[in-house]
Design an enzyme around this catalytic site. Structure first.
Site, PDB file in Angstrom:
ATOM      1  N   LYS A   1       0.848  -0.831   0.071  1.00 46.89           N
ATOM      2  CA  LYS A   1       0.213  -0.247   0.259  1.00 46.89           C
ATOM      3  C   LYS A   1       1.026   1.414  -0.045  1.00 46.89           C
ATOM      4  O   LYS A   1       2.073   1.715   0.565  1.00 46.89           O
ATOM      5  CB  LYS A   1      -0.781  -0.343   1.104  1.00 46.89           C
ATOM      6  CG  LYS A   1      -2.763   0.310   1.004  1.00 46.89           C
ATOM      7  CD  LYS A   1      -3.298   0.186   1.882  1.00 46.89           C
ATOM      8  CE  LYS A   1      -4.764   0.208   2.271  1.00 46.89           C
ATOM      9  NZ  LYS A   1      -5.321   0.403   3.097  1.00 46.89           N
TER      10      LYS A   1
HETATM   11  O1  G3P Z   1      -9.586   1.037   3.771  1.00 49.57           O
HETATM   12  C1  G3P Z   1      -8.868   2.156   3.899  1.00 49.57           C
HETATM   13  C2  G3P Z   1      -9.965   2.586   5.544  1.00 49.57           C
HETATM   14  O2  G3P Z   1      -9.338   1.566   6.484  1.00 49.57           O
HETATM   15  C3  G3P Z   1     -10.099   3.871   5.542  1.00 49.57           C
HETATM   16  O3  G3P Z   1     -11.607   4.043   6.301  1.00 49.57           O
HETATM   17  O4  G3P Z   1     -13.192   4.086   8.302  1.00 49.57           O
HETATM   18  O5  G3P Z   1     -10.444   4.916   8.152  1.00 49.57           O
HETATM   19  O6  G3P Z   1     -11.891   6.050   5.931  1.00 49.57           O
HETATM   20  P1  G3P Z   1     -11.868   4.751   7.260  1.00 49.57           P
END
Ligand code: G3P
Length: 220
Positions: free
Chosen positions: A86
């Protein structure tokens, strides 16, 4: 649309894999910190996830400069055959992606918030691109419409290598529904959201009435 699990929690991964629906896993520093992860155990933890999952496992390079991202990317890719690195969607991330792609290392360009970012990621050699949905909603913008724009724009071109869009920062079943209608290749979802996806009140009500009627059959 395929489902990836957005977590670093081994128990969640094991359980969701047993349902036969998990095509991959995505992790990030926040998710690893959430399970109490320690730096010394990070590589082993990624190896453990890779052993559980029959599909790509995204592990994040944390460096900001291209040299660091490349070095971390090579180290991560050596952990298991199914590691995807990533990489942030930045100039340094693009430069690192170009080098890693040339070495046959798959990358997932993360923190993608616009069509131009997605096009550049694809041109640099990204195997996966992760437009974030929920974080637009956090600032009262429409994350689903942004995802729609990214998917439509990428469909206009042949990048000479496979590129799949991962709908990321998914917070709800509605996000998943909309991502599927848009035609995102993958949705990466937290375990809690994945559990909600399989639930429907009419399924529960149907089961209750079947059970009640079956009892009549048993008692007859
Ligand atoms: O895959 C990316 C994800 O983990 C981010 O999610 O909920 O932290 O915006 P969030």
């Amino acid at each position: 649309m395929k489902f990836f699990l957005d977590t670093a929690d081994l128990a969640e991964i094991e359980e969701a894999c047993s349902w036969g629906v998990v095509a991959g896993v995505t992790t990030n520093p926040t998710l690893y910190a959430r399970i109490g992860g320690k730096l010394a155990d990070f590589n082993d933890h990624i190896r453990r996830i890779c052993a559980l999952v029959d599909g790509p496992v995204s592990a994040e390079a944390t460096g900001a400069e291209r040299a660091d991202i490349i070095a971390q990317g090579r180290e991560l890719a050596a952990l298991a055959a199914n590691v995807t690195v990533k990489v942030p969607t930045t100039i340094e991330g693009l430069a690192a992606t170009k080098v890693l792609a040339a070495e046959g290392i798959d990358t997932n360009l993360t923190l993608c918030f616009s069509v131009p970012q997605a096009l550049l990621a694809a041109r640099a050699g990204a195997r996966y691109i992760s437009p974030f949905v929920g974080r637009f909603d956090d600032i009262s913008e429409d994350g689903i419409s942004q995802l729609d724009d990214v998917v439509s724009a990428l469909e206009n071109y042949d990048f000479g290598h496979p590129v799949e869009v991962i709908a990321a920062s998914i917070r709800s079943a509605n996000h998943v529904t909309q991502a599927a209608l848009i035609g995102a290749d993958i949705a990466t979802v937290p375990f809690g959201v994945l559990k909600k996806l399989v639930s429907h009140p009419l399924t529960d009500r149907g089961l209750e009435s079947f059970a009640a009627d079956w009892q009549k059959v048993v008692n007859a």
